[in-house]
Enzyme design. Structure first.
Site, PDB file in Angstrom:
ATOM      1  N   GLY A 225       0.844  -1.194   0.000  1.00 58.35           N
ATOM      2  CA  GLY A 225       0.000   0.000   0.000  1.00 58.35           C
ATOM      3  C   GLY A 225       0.875   1.238   0.000  1.00 58.35           C
ATOM      4  O   GLY A 225       2.024   1.195  -0.447  1.00 58.35           O
ATOM      5  N   SER A 226       0.342   2.315   0.552  1.00 52.72           N
ATOM      6  CA  SER A 226       1.049   3.596   0.460  1.00 52.72           C
ATOM      7  C   SER A 226       2.220   3.674   1.443  1.00 52.72           C
ATOM      8  O   SER A 226       2.249   2.976   2.468  1.00 52.72           O
ATOM      9  CB  SER A 226       0.065   4.728   0.740  1.00 52.72           C
ATOM     10  OG  SER A 226      -0.388   4.626   2.066  1.00 52.72           O
ATOM     11  N   ALA A 228       2.863   6.132   3.412  1.00 49.69           N
ATOM     12  CA  ALA A 228       2.414   6.683   4.702  1.00 49.69           C
ATOM     13  C   ALA A 228       1.902   5.559   5.608  1.00 49.69           C
ATOM     14  O   ALA A 228       2.272   5.486   6.795  1.00 49.69           O
ATOM     15  CB  ALA A 228       1.315   7.713   4.460  1.00 49.69           C
ATOM     16  N   THR A 229       1.077   4.667   5.067  1.00 49.13           N
ATOM     17  CA  THR A 229       0.561   3.562   5.888  1.00 49.13           C
ATOM     18  C   THR A 229       1.694   2.604   6.266  1.00 49.13           C
ATOM     19  O   THR A 229       1.735   2.082   7.382  1.00 49.13           O
ATOM     20  CB  THR A 229      -0.566   2.808   5.144  1.00 49.13           C
ATOM     21  OG1 THR A 229      -1.544   3.748   4.729  1.00 49.13           O
ATOM     22  CG2 THR A 229      -1.226   1.777   6.030  1.00 49.13           C
ATOM     23  N   GLY A 230       2.627   2.396   5.344  1.00 49.98           N
ATOM     24  CA  GLY A 230       3.773   1.526   5.633  1.00 49.98           C
ATOM     25  C   GLY A 230       4.551   2.014   6.846  1.00 49.98           C
ATOM     26  O   GLY A 230       4.974   1.212   7.699  1.00 49.98           O
ATOM     27  N   GLU A 247       5.720  -3.323   0.849  1.00 54.36           N
ATOM     28  CA  GLU A 247       5.756  -2.992  -0.593  1.00 54.36           C
ATOM     29  C   GLU A 247       4.974  -1.696  -0.748  1.00 54.36           C
ATOM     30  O   GLU A 247       3.745  -1.694  -0.664  1.00 54.36           O
ATOM     31  CB  GLU A 247       5.092  -4.107  -1.409  1.00 54.36           C
ATOM     32  CG  GLU A 247       5.839  -5.422  -1.396  1.00 54.36           C
ATOM     33  CD  GLU A 247       7.119  -5.366  -2.225  1.00 54.36           C
ATOM     34  OE1 GLU A 247       7.384  -4.358  -2.896  1.00 54.36           O
ATOM     35  OE2 GLU A 247       7.870  -6.348  -2.187  1.00 54.36           O
ATOM     36  N   CYS A 281       1.671  -0.051  -8.844  1.00 59.71           N
ATOM     37  CA  CYS A 281       2.785   0.449  -8.028  1.00 59.71           C
ATOM     38  C   CYS A 281       4.007   0.712  -8.884  1.00 59.71           C
ATOM     39  O   CYS A 281       4.576   1.797  -8.855  1.00 59.71           O
ATOM     40  CB  CYS A 281       3.094  -0.537  -6.919  1.00 59.71           C
ATOM     41  SG  CYS A 281       3.249  -2.222  -7.508  1.00 59.71           S
TER      42      CYS A 281
HETATM   43  P1  NAD Z   1      -3.283   2.532   1.552  1.00 55.85           P
HETATM   44  O1  NAD Z   1      -1.990   2.594   2.287  1.00 55.85           O
HETATM   45  O2  NAD Z   1      -4.212   3.670   1.667  1.00 55.85           O
HETATM   46  O3  NAD Z   1      -4.115   1.265   2.004  1.00 55.85           O
HETATM   47  C1  NAD Z   1      -3.583  -0.044   1.917  1.00 55.85           C
HETATM   48  C2  NAD Z   1      -4.204  -0.919   2.994  1.00 55.85           C
HETATM   49  O4  NAD Z   1      -3.803  -0.469   4.283  1.00 55.85           O
HETATM   50  C3  NAD Z   1      -5.711  -0.942   3.005  1.00 55.85           C
HETATM   51  O5  NAD Z   1      -6.124  -2.281   3.213  1.00 55.85           O
HETATM   52  C4  NAD Z   1      -6.065  -0.078   4.211  1.00 55.85           C
HETATM   53  O6  NAD Z   1      -7.297  -0.410   4.806  1.00 55.85           O
HETATM   54  C5  NAD Z   1      -4.928  -0.401   5.151  1.00 55.85           C
HETATM   55  N1  NAD Z   1      -4.642   0.611   6.173  1.00 55.85           N
HETATM   56  C6  NAD Z   1      -4.897   1.941   6.156  1.00 55.85           C
HETATM   57  N2  NAD Z   1      -4.405   2.525   7.276  1.00 55.85           N
HETATM   58  C7  NAD Z   1      -3.826   1.538   8.005  1.00 55.85           C
HETATM   59  C8  NAD Z   1      -3.117   1.505   9.246  1.00 55.85           C
HETATM   60  N3  NAD Z   1      -2.886   2.607   9.961  1.00 55.85           N
HETATM   61  N4  NAD Z   1      -2.626   0.326   9.674  1.00 55.85           N
HETATM   62  C9  NAD Z   1      -2.793  -0.810   8.962  1.00 55.85           C
HETATM   63  N5  NAD Z   1      -3.466  -0.835   7.780  1.00 55.85           N
HETATM   64  C10 NAD Z   1      -3.970   0.318   7.312  1.00 55.85           C
HETATM   65  O7  NAD Z   1      -2.892   2.247   0.035  1.00 55.85           O
HETATM   66  P2  NAD Z   1      -3.870   2.138  -1.231  1.00 55.85           P
HETATM   67  O8  NAD Z   1      -4.390   3.511  -1.543  1.00 55.85           O
HETATM   68  O9  NAD Z   1      -4.834   1.027  -1.036  1.00 55.85           O
HETATM   69  O10 NAD Z   1      -2.847   1.690  -2.380  1.00 55.85           O
HETATM   70  C11 NAD Z   1      -2.196   2.578  -3.222  1.00 55.85           C
HETATM   71  C12 NAD Z   1      -0.743   2.694  -2.840  1.00 55.85           C
HETATM   72  O11 NAD Z   1      -0.161   1.391  -2.756  1.00 55.85           O
HETATM   73  C13 NAD Z   1       0.101   3.420  -3.869  1.00 55.85           C
HETATM   74  O12 NAD Z   1       1.006   4.274  -3.222  1.00 55.85           O
HETATM   75  C14 NAD Z   1       0.853   2.307  -4.575  1.00 55.85           C
HETATM   76  O13 NAD Z   1       2.060   2.721  -5.191  1.00 55.85           O
HETATM   77  C15 NAD Z   1       1.066   1.338  -3.477  1.00 55.85           C
HETATM   78  N6  NAD Z   1       1.278  -0.025  -3.995  1.00 55.85           N
HETATM   79  C16 NAD Z   1       2.505  -0.595  -3.855  1.00 55.85           C
HETATM   80  C17 NAD Z   1       2.750  -1.864  -4.380  1.00 55.85           C
HETATM   81  C18 NAD Z   1       4.090  -2.526  -4.261  1.00 55.85           C
HETATM   82  O14 NAD Z   1       4.195  -3.730  -4.507  1.00 55.85           O
HETATM   83  N7  NAD Z   1       5.140  -1.830  -3.894  1.00 55.85           N
HETATM   84  C19 NAD Z   1       1.714  -2.555  -5.024  1.00 55.85           C
HETATM   85  C20 NAD Z   1       0.469  -1.935  -5.142  1.00 55.85           C
HETATM   86  C21 NAD Z   1       0.266  -0.671  -4.611  1.00 55.85           C
END
Ligand code: NAD
Length: 473
Positions: A225-226, A228-230, A247, A281
């Site tokens: 995911g993003s 920031a969440t990572g 990731e 991503c």
């Molecule tokens: P996101 O971080 O908003 O959400 C991802 C997941 O995290 C969701 O399931 C969400 O419910 C959960 N989440 C949100 N806050 C959380 C917290 N505090 N603790 C734990 N979990 C939480 O990301 P998104 O908008 O769903 O995805 C888009 C982003 O993901 C883009 O930045 C993209 O580049 C990245 N991405 C990376 C890869 C990779 O392999 N590197 C692959 C796909 C997407």
């Protein structure tokens, strides 16, 4: 027993009853698809308990048996592939058949599951001489909690599920709140072939994700995911030193060298950037083109992009769909507006029809844009590609490396040795030559800098789902 399930079967199996759960709407039309169950932290406690119990027996199985179970799960996905692709298309927006879209993603789930089952993982002999013998074994970690995004919800889930199971862990997943039905359906199908409690999916939002990170019964978090969440997950995981694989987001650069053939590379550049309507991503998100062929590359890209139909994913002719959600649509619209405000030249698109239903943002190509414009410096995660002109290759490399993220990158030239020299200097986990974003289950994938931590795929990815354990005699 593996059955061929229909779209109606899948919805009946995984959706919450009408009036309960969260409404899930088709991003192309706004129509209601169904309701997603909303799991609570009590549900998480129960799921982790089941996963811990199931893990004991699962871990005892030899690799060959776990691999056989994964292959049966792949058979089950194949048997219900059509229904899975339709649900994915409706929920995520990507076209069902044409191009690298929903059927392709379901096919990727099968391919990754099988490839993960096929690796040989043997203990390594490190020392075997008069001083003694030392072996390196790969032991299961325990219960893996997977948290995923909404762009490739099924395939990314498989990237988390398959290696974790293969290495003797059990899995509890939390899909994105935007695409829960796809992942619930995928797990429902795979579970026809897996023992009880080995794979579970709980739908919920970021709050439930936080509960995963904090949960004492989860031993590892694998997150896509993003950025920031990572970072939030990394902080949360520190309390009990959970293992983590992250990731995260990227802003991949591509550099077209001055000897490239614009016509020959245009289609590769297009799909590198616009696969899944840019919601990928490791998509090409900023393109640096030598002044020597800048106008020709722009012209060829416009010609390719113009011919790619965008629309409702269930209509056969379309190869691009809508953005998955309003928040992402707004990000793309804001960044294209910033490009216009900065004096950049819009070659194609940039003029969304606000009256149409669905989150469609037209395929957009932007030329003569400054490297510090927000459309270049921020991750757009949508169908808008900035094309930056360079005269000095050193400058282009510095620009490519100038951000805090480093997921993928690409170099385009018929002179592969010359391209490789540039590739070695790019700060990214994966660098492609004359293609972008082409992933392979045998080749490790992941980010440097703030694009993540750890690697998925290949033997390296399997070992991330295990603890190295040495036995010395
Ligand atoms: P996101 O971080 O908003 O959400 C991802 C997941 O995290 C969701 O399931 C969400 O419910 C959960 N989440 C949100 N806050 C959380 C917290 N505090 N603790 C734990 N979990 C939480 O990301 P998104 O908008 O769903 O995805 C888009 C982003 O993901 C883009 O930045 C993209 O580049 C990245 N991405 C990376 C890869 C990779 O392999 N590197 C692959 C796909 C997407």
């Amino acid at each position: 027993m593996t059955e061929t399930l229909t779209y109606a079967d899948l919805l009946a199996a995984v959706a919450a009853p009408e009036g309960a759960g969260a409404e899930i709407k088709d991003p192309a039309t706004g129509e209601l698809i169904g309701h997603a169950p909303q799991s609570t932290t009590a549900d998480l406690d129960a799921a982790v308990e089941r996963a811990r119990t199931a893990q004991r027996d699962w871990a005892k199985l030899p690799h060959a048996e776990r691999s056989a179970a994964l292959n049966r799960a792949a058979d089950a996905i194949e048997a219900s592939a059509e229904a899975l692709a339709e649900l994915l298309s409706r929920e995520q927006g990507k076209p069902v058949k044409n191009g690298p879209n929903a059927a392709f993603e379901v096919g990727g789930c099968v391919a990754w599951t099988r490839a993960t089952a096929a690796f040989e993982i043997e203990p390594e002999v490190l020392v075997d001489d008069e001083s003694g013998r030392a072996e390196l074994h790969w032991a299961p970690i325990g219960v893996v909690g997977g948290i995923g995004p909404w762009n490739w919800p099924m395939m990314i889930s498989v990237w988390q599920i398959a290696p974790a199971l293969r290495m003797g862990n059990t899995v509890v997943l939390k899909p994105s709140e935007y695409t829960p039905l796809s992942v619930l359906a995928l797990a429902h199908v795979m579970n026809q072939a897996l023992p009880e409690g080995v794979l579970q999916v709980l739908a919920g939002d970021g709050e439930l994700g936080r509960a995963f990170t904090a949960h004492g019964g989860i031993d590892k978090i694998t997150f896509t995911g993003s950025t920031a969440t990572g970072k939030a997950i990394m902080k949360g995981a520190a309390d009990d030193l959970k293992r983590i694989t992250l990731e995260l987001g990227g802003n991949d650069a591509g550099i077209v060298l001055d000897d490239a053939d614009p016509k020959a590379i245009a289609e590769g550049l297009f799909w590198g950037a616009f696969i899944n309507t840019g919601q990928t991503c490791a998509a090409l998100k900023r393109l640096y083109v030598s002044d020597a062929l800048y106008d020709a590359v722009c012209e060829e890209l416009v010609a390719v992009a113009r011919a790619m139909p965008m629309g409702n994913g269930l209509e056969e002719q379309n190869v691009l769909g809508p953005l998955q959600n309003k928040a992402q649509y707004d990000i793309v619209a804001r960044l294209v507006q910033a490009a216009k405000d900065g004096g950049a030249r819009v070659l194609l698109g940039g003029d969304p029809d606000g009256s149409a239903p669905g989150y469609f943002y037209p395929t957009t190509l932007v030329a003569d844009i400054d490297n510090d414009n927000p459309l270049v410096a921020e991750e757009q995660f949508g169908p808008a590609l900035p094309i930056v002109r360079y005269t000095d290759l050193e400058q282009a490399i510095a620009w490519a490396n100038g951000l805090e993220v480093g997921l993928g990158a690409s170099v385009w030239s018929p002179d592969v040795e010359r391209a490789k020299e540039v590739a070695l200097r790019l700060e990214a986990g994966s660098v492609w030559i004359n293609k972008h974003g082409a992933i392979d289950p045998r080749v490790p994938f992941g980010g440097v800098k703030q694009s993540g931590m750890g690697r998925e795929f290949g033997e390296l990815g399997l070992k991330e789902m295990a603890e190295a354990k040495s036995i010395s005699v």
